[in-house]
Design a protein around this motif. Structure first.
Motif: not given
Length: 223
Positions: A6-7, A32, A37-38, A91
């Protein structure tokens, strides 16, 4: 750089410039990599020592969020500057339109098989004033502990001693030269006096010789 699903988190470890009784800070960049949306949350094993701003938030798709970690001033340095503190960045994907105010702890619970990405970051202390390297022994055998400043002082002292010796020798030479001139003058005066004395003595001898000769002549005449 730490890679996840995710990140993307940078850096991979938090380096704080450590100085007693002074605050230090470090930045974390969260990028991101998805089109969703995270939400993230930052945790630490020593919450009394650190202040994280923001400690939770939402990163929009293909966007970046910067997090600042402040370390409170410490009264003393840890042994060998080693730190066991760690940070955890969690996350999770959240619905589109989620804001920072909507974030809660339940979002990061692994209920019903929900995927929660986690990244661990360790803390590293860097001395603010690292010790200077010890100078190596030079070719002339100077000890490793001798500094260039000591050498300069020693050279300056030797130079002053040499200059003082030269100055004294010059003064003594000038004094001897004056004494020689004085002795030469006195010697010339004595020579002149001696020469004049010799001429006076010669005149007296001639006069006496003439007087004696006159007496003898008169004596023989009388005879």
């Amino acid at each position: 750089m730490t890679m996840g699903e995710l990140l993307r988190i940078q850096p991979s470890e938090l380096k704080f410039q450590f100085e007693v009784r002074k605050q230090s800070s470090c930045a974390i960049q969260l990028a991101n990599k998805t089109d969703q949306y995270v939400a993230f949350k930052v945790k630490t094993t020593n919450p009394k020592r650190y202040c994280v701003r923001p400690n939770a938030g939402v990163v929009l798709p293909y966007s970046v969020c910067n997090v600042t970690v402040n370390m409170q001033a410490q009264k003393e340095a840890p042994p060998d500057m080693q730190c066991r503190d760690k940070f955890l960045v969690q996350s999770v994907i959240v619905p589109n339109g989620t804001t920072n105010k909507d974030i809660n702890q339940e979002m990061f619970n692994r209920d019903n098989g929900k995927f929660v990405d986690e990244f661990k970051l360790r803390v590293v202390f860097i001395p603010a004033n690292p010790p200077s390297p010890v100078p190596e022994e030079d070719e002339e055998g100077t000890s490793p502990g001798t500094s260039s400043t000591d050498d300069d002082i020693r050279k300056s002292s030797l130079y002053d001693t040499e200059m003082s010796t030269v100055s004294k020798l010059q003064e003594e030479r000038a004094y001897v030269s004056k004494q020689n001139e004085k002795l030469l003058g006195e010697l010339d005066l004595m020579r002149q006096q001696t020469s004049q004395g010799r001429r006076g003595a010669s005149s007296i001898v001639v006069l006496l010789f003439g007087l004696i000769l006159g007496i003898l002549v008169g004596y023989f005449i009388r005879k």
